[in-house]
Design an enzyme around this catalytic site. Sequence first.
Site, PDB file in Angstrom:
ATOM      1  N   ASN A  79       0.804  -1.217   0.000  1.00  0.00           N
ATOM      2  CA  ASN A  79       0.000   0.000   0.000  1.00  0.00           C
ATOM      3  C   ASN A  79       0.840   1.271   0.000  1.00  0.00           C
ATOM      4  O   ASN A  79       0.335   2.355   0.250  1.00  0.00           O
ATOM      5  CB  ASN A  79      -0.947   0.009   1.205  1.00  0.00           C
ATOM      6  CG  ASN A  79      -1.801  -1.253   1.251  1.00  0.00           C
ATOM      7  OD1 ASN A  79      -1.566  -2.138   2.067  1.00  0.00           O
ATOM      8  ND2 ASN A  79      -2.741  -1.359   0.327  1.00  0.00           N
ATOM      9  N   ILE A  87       0.958   6.905  -0.204  1.00  0.00           N
ATOM     10  CA  ILE A  87       0.309   5.930   0.660  1.00  0.00           C
ATOM     11  C   ILE A  87      -1.153   5.770   0.267  1.00  0.00           C
ATOM     12  O   ILE A  87      -1.844   6.751   0.020  1.00  0.00           O
ATOM     13  CB  ILE A  87       0.374   6.395   2.137  1.00  0.00           C
ATOM     14  CG1 ILE A  87       1.829   6.616   2.554  1.00  0.00           C
ATOM     15  CG2 ILE A  87      -0.320   5.399   3.057  1.00  0.00           C
ATOM     16  CD1 ILE A  87       1.986   7.535   3.742  1.00  0.00           C
ATOM     17  N   CYS A  88      -1.620   4.518   0.235  1.00  0.00           N
ATOM     18  CA  CYS A  88      -3.042   4.283   0.005  1.00  0.00           C
ATOM     19  C   CYS A  88      -3.679   3.907   1.342  1.00  0.00           C
ATOM     20  O   CYS A  88      -3.515   2.795   1.823  1.00  0.00           O
ATOM     21  CB  CYS A  88      -3.240   3.159  -1.008  1.00  0.00           C
ATOM     22  SG  CYS A  88      -4.961   2.780  -1.300  1.00  0.00           S
ATOM     23  N   LEU A  89      -4.361   4.848   1.944  1.00  0.00           N
ATOM     24  CA  LEU A  89      -5.004   4.588   3.233  1.00  0.00           C
ATOM     25  C   LEU A  89      -6.288   5.410   3.300  1.00  0.00           C
ATOM     26  O   LEU A  89      -6.283   6.598   3.001  1.00  0.00           O
ATOM     27  CB  LEU A  89      -4.046   4.986   4.370  1.00  0.00           C
ATOM     28  CG  LEU A  89      -4.568   4.773   5.798  1.00  0.00           C
ATOM     29  CD1 LEU A  89      -4.816   3.295   6.066  1.00  0.00           C
ATOM     30  CD2 LEU A  89      -3.577   5.328   6.817  1.00  0.00           C
ATOM     31  N   GLN A 122      -1.280   0.243  -3.621  1.00  0.00           N
ATOM     32  CA  GLN A 122      -0.731   1.486  -4.152  1.00  0.00           C
ATOM     33  C   GLN A 122       0.366   1.124  -5.146  1.00  0.00           C
ATOM     34  O   GLN A 122       0.554   1.772  -6.153  1.00  0.00           O
ATOM     35  CB  GLN A 122      -0.152   2.322  -3.004  1.00  0.00           C
ATOM     36  CG  GLN A 122       0.598   3.569  -3.427  1.00  0.00           C
ATOM     37  CD  GLN A 122      -0.354   4.674  -3.835  1.00  0.00           C
ATOM     38  OE1 GLN A 122      -1.418   4.829  -3.267  1.00  0.00           O
ATOM     39  NE2 GLN A 122       0.015   5.436  -4.853  1.00  0.00           N
TER      40      GLN A 122
END
Lengths: 222, 609
Positions: A79, A87-89, A122
């Site tokens: 991610n 960042i993929c959050l 990500q």
Amino acid sequence: MDARLRRVNKEIADCKNDKTSNIRIELIDESPFHLKGSFPGPQGTPYEGGNFEVDIVIPESYPFQPVKMKFITKVYHPNVSSASGAICLDILKDAWSPVLTLKSTLISLQSLLCSPEPNDPQDAEVAKHYTTSKSSFEETAVYWTQIYAGGPGAKKSKESASASVARDEVAMAGLDHAHVRRFVGLGFEQGKVIDVLRRLNYRGKNIHNIPDDKVVEELLKP
Amino acid sequence: MSSEDYELSDEDYYDEDDMMDTQDDDGASAISEDMDTMDDFKISTKPVRKSYEIDSESLSQVAVEDLMNKDVEHICGIFGVPVDTASLLLRHMLWNKELLIEKYMDQPTAMLCAAGVAAPEPSSPEPSRSHSAASGSTTRRSTRSASKLLGLGKSKASSPISPVSSTASKLIPPKSGGPESFVCPICFDDTPDVPTLALVCDHQYCVNCWNAYISSKLRDEAEHAIRCMAEGCALVAPDEFVRSALKTAAVVDPTLNEDTDKLLSRFQELLVRQFVGANRKLKYCPYPGCTNTVSCPSAATKSSLNMVVPTVSCGARGIGTSMTSSQVLERESLGLQAKEHTFCFGCPIESDHRPVVCNVAKMWLKKCHDDSETANWIKTNTKECSQCQSTIEKNGGCNHMTCKKCKYEFCWVCMGPWSEHGTAWYSCNRFDEKAGVDARDAQSKSRASLERYLHYYNRWANHEQSAKLSLDLYSKTEKKMEEMQITSSLTWIEVQFMKKAVEEVDKCRRTLKWTYAMAYYLAKGNEKELFEDNQSNLEQAVEELSELLESPIEADIIPTLRQKVTDKTVYVQKRNDIVLEDTANGFLDGRWKWNTPVDGFDDPENMEN
Ligand SMILES: [Zn+2]
Ligand SMILES: [Zn+2]
Ligand SMILES: [Zn+2]
Ligand SMILES: [Zn+2]
Ligand SMILES: [Zn+2]
Ligand SMILES: [Zn+2]
């Protein structure tokens, strides 16, 4: 005083005063709206022993719009972009709530390191690596932690170790030395071999799905 | 707009009663009941509708709000819920009343939770934070965020389903002398006397934070659904709460006043946009700053878009057009009327793309976009002389070129010898398909197909360019005419004939432009030939009128010129009408066949030429 400034100042102060958490927030320059956060890699994960730095930008409408964060330290994680640190959050996007703080967000990043979400990646290549061979993925993640995050491997004999591992691009890419050697043996440049094998996800059981001539075909492309 | 227009618009409306029948009954009655609020309606007055025109109606924001309120009242009546609850439910279901009624009757509690009206039972482990049905990942991930660990946004167990009759909001007055003073968990403000607000979930924040949060949602995200600020809380603020939060903030801080008014109208606009967006019979005017909506029920279905080109207008002009401000100024300084808000109801093209239907227009634009490199190459101002291969540069508007070196006379557009064009360059509107048919190998085939594309693209781009040039030219002419009005006996009115002509040329070039997109995809055959005859006739007339507009202006020739220009303008209008009318009829009769598959039309393989 400007409500955003008051809030950020208080957040920074609170974080300093909190001796129990190991989250740190520091100023980069004079501006309180561009910060650097850091936290130790969680125990029992490939990131253990590393120190991870995060670039923090506080937008104009903070805390009503989410804070912008990306890893400064290179992280091998599905991610997190292995190139840019993006960042993929969810909480950094539409699940953001104004009650979240810099510290709580950094804690969320720390827990993201514990629980990767390869289905919402990500970095697609890293996610592929994670799903095809978790153990090989973890080796690379540990490796990156050593090299980039000052992990335990690097501590032993700092200079010599990091100098020699830094050159080990095969391990960096999560590949097997023997595989790379085999194609280099056919007369291809090592850099190119690593690049192609990485893209083809030439790892773990997946290598049985990739015939040699497919690899060679890719290697022959200009 | 004159008072006659209003009367006509009333008539128009009653004539169009039938067309509203497809909409649900209360939609139609909503309009008729509110006729007196329709002052803002600007309906173009078209006594007889031509086949290339479409019935449409412009609705002001107020009129759309009335339609919206009708739906809300309907739901209030059936469910016995307050207005704000019905609004949230309808918005959640994208105004699909039937589906809402069905689902609500089945599971009212689940529906109320999903729409953010009520919080789910405290027992449910993870509050769904999504208010739209479509967001999956957010719920899945919500465990990640860590505010709970820090005791931030500490939530009392969210209240069980609250009585639906309450307005789902609380405005809590400043606590006077309470045991512990309130510290806002967002801004950390502990100043006493700052009012705090909470939805039924009782997540309290100070009014300044609510105000900042709501403005950020409305402005930065264009989001009308204002979720509670607490992490994981899925409640959505009812309209009344949003408005009173903004107003209360302005009471606390009077400097916000002006901003508050803007935010309140922004909120209203976003609500209207959502309603309009959910209704296929309505479309919001795409011109920036415009808040009108156009209703066009006869273009509401996909299949209808293969029969008609729904060019509509919201009736407004000027400010808030898609032109840059300098373009607007330019037009206005020329005394030309500010452009009407004309757009296509059926597709995102923000201008009139008649005569060609949406699907074909979109295909063409996509092709031009994909091939923009080639297109740029052709648009450059240098070409090779086809006789001596020396480089020739174009530096004027005329397409009759002469090579400086070999004196070869040719047409800039098709590069063919000028002699074959007679006195008019326009006879080059047809592409010679022979080259493509004769091509044998793949390479010459692809070359032929590129040349074919360039043939059409070149003419398409040329009309766009020429329309701009004629505006430039007009600005020069106009100056001269006004001088003449002083030096000669001509009146101001008498020198205005150019204006009408320029506007007509502009309009016709737009038609011509799109006829090339159409012709590119038309299958070979008689129909295409007739189409190209009409195209050629219009093109010839337009070029002749353009040329007249370029004639030198001297006081003594003005009367003759005026007569010529006026006559030609009328003729051009007629030719334009013929192209539009015949093409539109062709779509209605299903006469047009394409050389490539087009969405909604029969496949070309199944037809004969
Ligand atoms: Zn506050
Ligand atoms: Zn809440
Ligand atoms: Zn408009
Ligand atoms: Zn269209
Ligand atoms: Zn020449
Ligand atoms: Zn020509």
